[in-house]
Design a protein around this motif. Structure first.
Motif, PDB file in Angstrom:
ATOM      1  N   THR A 163       8.744  16.346  -2.518  1.00 54.71           N
ATOM      2  CA  THR A 163       7.814  15.688  -3.442  1.00 54.71           C
ATOM      3  C   THR A 163       8.560  15.110  -4.635  1.00 54.71           C
ATOM      4  OG1 THR A 163       6.034  17.158  -2.756  1.00 54.71           O
ATOM      5  CG2 THR A 163       5.753  16.032  -4.868  1.00 54.71           C
ATOM      6  N   ASN A 164       9.504  15.857  -5.160  1.00 48.73           N
ATOM      7  CA  ASN A 164      10.286  15.349  -6.275  1.00 48.73           C
ATOM      8  C   ASN A 164      11.013  14.067  -5.870  1.00 48.73           C
ATOM      9  OD1 ASN A 164      11.467  15.584  -8.970  1.00 48.73           O
ATOM     10  ND2 ASN A 164      13.370  15.908  -7.844  1.00 48.73           N
ATOM     11  N   LYS A 165      11.612  14.051  -4.709  1.00 45.62           N
ATOM     12  CA  LYS A 165      12.325  12.854  -4.243  1.00 45.62           C
ATOM     13  C   LYS A 165      11.351  11.695  -4.046  1.00 45.62           C
ATOM     14  CE  LYS A 165      15.422  11.039  -0.694  1.00 45.62           C
ATOM     15  NZ  LYS A 165      15.100   9.727  -1.086  1.00 45.62           N
ATOM     16  N   ARG A 166      10.187  11.988  -3.502  1.00 44.89           N
ATOM     17  CA  ARG A 166       9.187  10.942  -3.276  1.00 44.89           C
ATOM     18  C   ARG A 166       8.765  10.296  -4.604  1.00 44.89           C
ATOM     19  NH1 ARG A 166       4.996  13.741  -0.536  1.00 44.89           N
ATOM     20  NH2 ARG A 166       6.345  13.602   1.272  1.00 44.89           N
ATOM     21  N   PHE A 167       8.498  11.115  -5.605  1.00 46.87           N
ATOM     22  CA  PHE A 167       8.114  10.559  -6.903  1.00 46.87           C
ATOM     23  C   PHE A 167       9.292   9.863  -7.578  1.00 46.87           C
ATOM     24  CE2 PHE A 167       4.215  12.771  -6.398  1.00 46.87           C
ATOM     25  CZ  PHE A 167       3.316  12.083  -7.184  1.00 46.87           C
ATOM     26  N   PHE A 168      10.471  10.406  -7.428  1.00 46.50           N
ATOM     27  CA  PHE A 168      11.656   9.750  -7.984  1.00 46.50           C
ATOM     28  C   PHE A 168      11.823   8.367  -7.363  1.00 46.50           C
ATOM     29  CE2 PHE A 168      16.157   8.690  -7.564  1.00 46.50           C
ATOM     30  CZ  PHE A 168      16.516   8.628  -8.901  1.00 46.50           C
ATOM     31  N   ASP A 169      11.694   8.293  -6.035  1.00 49.37           N
ATOM     32  CA  ASP A 169      11.830   7.009  -5.346  1.00 49.37           C
ATOM     33  C   ASP A 169      10.759   6.022  -5.796  1.00 49.37           C
ATOM     34  OD1 ASP A 169      13.999   8.031  -3.996  1.00 49.37           O
ATOM     35  OD2 ASP A 169      12.926   8.336  -2.096  1.00 49.37           O
ATOM     36  N   ARG A 170       9.550   6.480  -5.937  1.00 48.10           N
ATOM     37  CA  ARG A 170       8.464   5.594  -6.381  1.00 48.10           C
ATOM     38  C   ARG A 170       8.727   5.069  -7.782  1.00 48.10           C
ATOM     39  NH1 ARG A 170       3.255   9.198  -4.720  1.00 48.10           N
ATOM     40  NH2 ARG A 170       3.376   8.870  -2.479  1.00 48.10           N
ATOM     41  N   PHE A 171       9.157   5.981  -8.636  1.00 50.21           N
ATOM     42  CA  PHE A 171       9.329   5.606 -10.034  1.00 50.21           C
ATOM     43  C   PHE A 171      10.589   4.777 -10.241  1.00 50.21           C
ATOM     44  CE2 PHE A 171      10.149   6.627 -14.573  1.00 50.21           C
ATOM     45  CZ  PHE A 171       9.011   6.016 -15.058  1.00 50.21           C
ATOM     46  N   SER A 172      11.687   5.203  -9.649  1.00 49.65           N
ATOM     47  CA  SER A 172      12.940   4.477  -9.859  1.00 49.65           C
ATOM     48  C   SER A 172      12.903   3.128  -9.149  1.00 49.65           C
ATOM     49  CB  SER A 172      14.139   5.295  -9.389  1.00 49.65           C
ATOM     50  OG  SER A 172      14.067   5.518  -7.994  1.00 49.65           O
ATOM     51  N   ILE A 200       0.840  -1.204   0.000  1.00 47.03           N
ATOM     52  CA  ILE A 200       0.000   0.000   0.000  1.00 47.03           C
ATOM     53  C   ILE A 200       0.871   1.248   0.000  1.00 47.03           C
ATOM     54  CG2 ILE A 200      -1.627   1.354   1.377  1.00 47.03           C
ATOM     55  CD1 ILE A 200      -2.874  -1.372   2.225  1.00 47.03           C
ATOM     56  N   ILE A 201       1.914   1.240   0.816  1.00 42.39           N
ATOM     57  CA  ILE A 201       2.802   2.399   0.887  1.00 42.39           C
ATOM     58  C   ILE A 201       3.492   2.636  -0.446  1.00 42.39           C
ATOM     59  CG2 ILE A 201       4.963   3.242   1.917  1.00 42.39           C
ATOM     60  CD1 ILE A 201       4.000   2.026   4.564  1.00 42.39           C
ATOM     61  N   ASN A 202       3.832   1.583  -1.136  1.00 43.18           N
ATOM     62  CA  ASN A 202       4.543   1.715  -2.405  1.00 43.18           C
ATOM     63  C   ASN A 202       3.630   1.973  -3.589  1.00 43.18           C
ATOM     64  OD1 ASN A 202       7.138   1.423  -1.403  1.00 43.18           O
ATOM     65  ND2 ASN A 202       6.984  -0.803  -1.404  1.00 43.18           N
ATOM     66  N   GLU A 203       2.333   2.058  -3.359  1.00 46.29           N
ATOM     67  CA  GLU A 203       1.422   2.371  -4.456  1.00 46.29           C
ATOM     68  C   GLU A 203       1.823   3.704  -5.048  1.00 46.29           C
ATOM     69  OE1 GLU A 203      -1.219   0.849  -6.041  1.00 46.29           O
ATOM     70  OE2 GLU A 203      -0.493  -0.901  -4.963  1.00 46.29           O
ATOM     71  N   VAL A 204       1.476   3.942  -6.246  1.00 49.35           N
ATOM     72  CA  VAL A 204       1.940   5.097  -6.994  1.00 49.35           C
ATOM     73  C   VAL A 204       0.988   6.278  -6.850  1.00 49.35           C
ATOM     74  CG1 VAL A 204       2.836   5.806  -9.208  1.00 49.35           C
ATOM     75  CG2 VAL A 204       2.944   3.422  -8.588  1.00 49.35           C
ATOM     76  N   GLY A 205       0.508   6.538  -5.660  1.00 49.56           N
ATOM     77  CA  GLY A 205      -0.230   7.754  -5.354  1.00 49.56           C
ATOM     78  C   GLY A 205      -1.312   8.142  -6.320  1.00 49.56           C
ATOM     79  N   GLY A 206      -2.248   7.281  -6.631  1.00 52.06           N
ATOM     80  CA  GLY A 206      -3.365   7.636  -7.481  1.00 52.06           C
ATOM     81  C   GLY A 206      -3.174   7.299  -8.942  1.00 52.06           C
ATOM     82  N   TYR A 207      -2.027   6.810  -9.304  1.00 59.55           N
ATOM     83  CA  TYR A 207      -1.758   6.452 -10.691  1.00 59.55           C
ATOM     84  C   TYR A 207      -1.735   4.938 -10.815  1.00 59.55           C
ATOM     85  CZ  TYR A 207      -0.207  11.274 -11.106  1.00 59.55           C
ATOM     86  OH  TYR A 207      -0.144  12.628 -11.102  1.00 59.55           O
ATOM     87  N   ASP A 208      -2.421   4.417 -11.791  1.00 59.53           N
ATOM     88  CA  ASP A 208      -2.426   2.975 -12.016  1.00 59.53           C
ATOM     89  C   ASP A 208      -1.201   2.526 -12.805  1.00 59.53           C
ATOM     90  OD1 ASP A 208      -4.849   2.736 -10.733  1.00 59.53           O
ATOM     91  OD2 ASP A 208      -6.006   2.968 -12.577  1.00 59.53           O
TER      92      ASP A 208
END
Length: 185
Positions: A162-171, A20-28
């Motif tokens: 926020t940039n780091k959070r999205f980078f971490d999720r994506f990378s 759940i924590i690693n979900e991509v924040g509203g993006y499928d």
């Protein structure tokens, strides 16, 4: 339909929470997240950079030894117009963004920008009618700019987080970064 009781082990629960924590924040789709969030963060970053440059230029104009009130008042009018553009851009971009902390901080900085504009108008109108001296005008304007810079700094910090959070999720999904080249300083 009868409800069933499901038993989970501690490790099952931990795995579920991690998922759940690693979900991509509203993006499928992570690719869609990268495109959309990258575009949003890029726009917010550019707006922040432009705004920082504008306020820095105003600050330098206000703190010069050869303070020219007329030039400063002309610059204040331009800055106020630019603030309108910045607020509109920020407002449009965060409308469908999913990071609540950044949205909250963006709303605060927009409110502070509007308050700054109102203070400028009041200072100019009062100084015209009360003929305050240049030093008092300069001191008040410096205080207003200092307050705004503090608010903008917090906004910039939230952009970085926020940039780091999205980078971490994506990378973390084995893909490249959409944040390469972004500078939030």
């Amino acid at each position: 339909m009868k409800k069933r009781v499901v038993r989970l082990t501690e490790s099952d629960l931990e795995n579920l929470v991690k998922k759940i924590i690693n979900e991509v924040g509203g993006y499928d789709d992570p690719n869609i997240m990268a495109i959309h969030s990258g575009k949003v963060l890029s726009t917010l970053s550019q707006t922040y950079s432009d705004l920082t440059n504008t306020i820095t230029g105003l600050s330098q104009l206000v703190t010069t030894l050869d303070f020219d009130r007329e030039s400063v008042e002309e610059a204040l009018d331009e800055v106020s117009q630019e603030i309108d553009i910045f607020v509109t851009a920020i407002k449009q971009v965060i409308q469908d963004f999913t990071e609540d902390d950044l949205i909250h901080r963006a709303k605060i900085v927009m409110k502070d920008l509007r308050q700054f504009q109102n203070r400028l108008r009041l200072l100019i109108n009062l100084s015209d009618s009360l003929t305050t001296n240049d030093e008092e005008f300069q001191d008040r304007l410096f205080d207003f700019i200092t307050d705004l810079i503090n608010s903008m700094r917090k906004y910039g910090e939230e952009l970085q987080i926020t940039n780091k959070r999205f980078f971490d999720r994506f990378s973390g999904r084995g893909r490249g970064s959409f944040s390469d080249g972004f500078d939030f300083n």
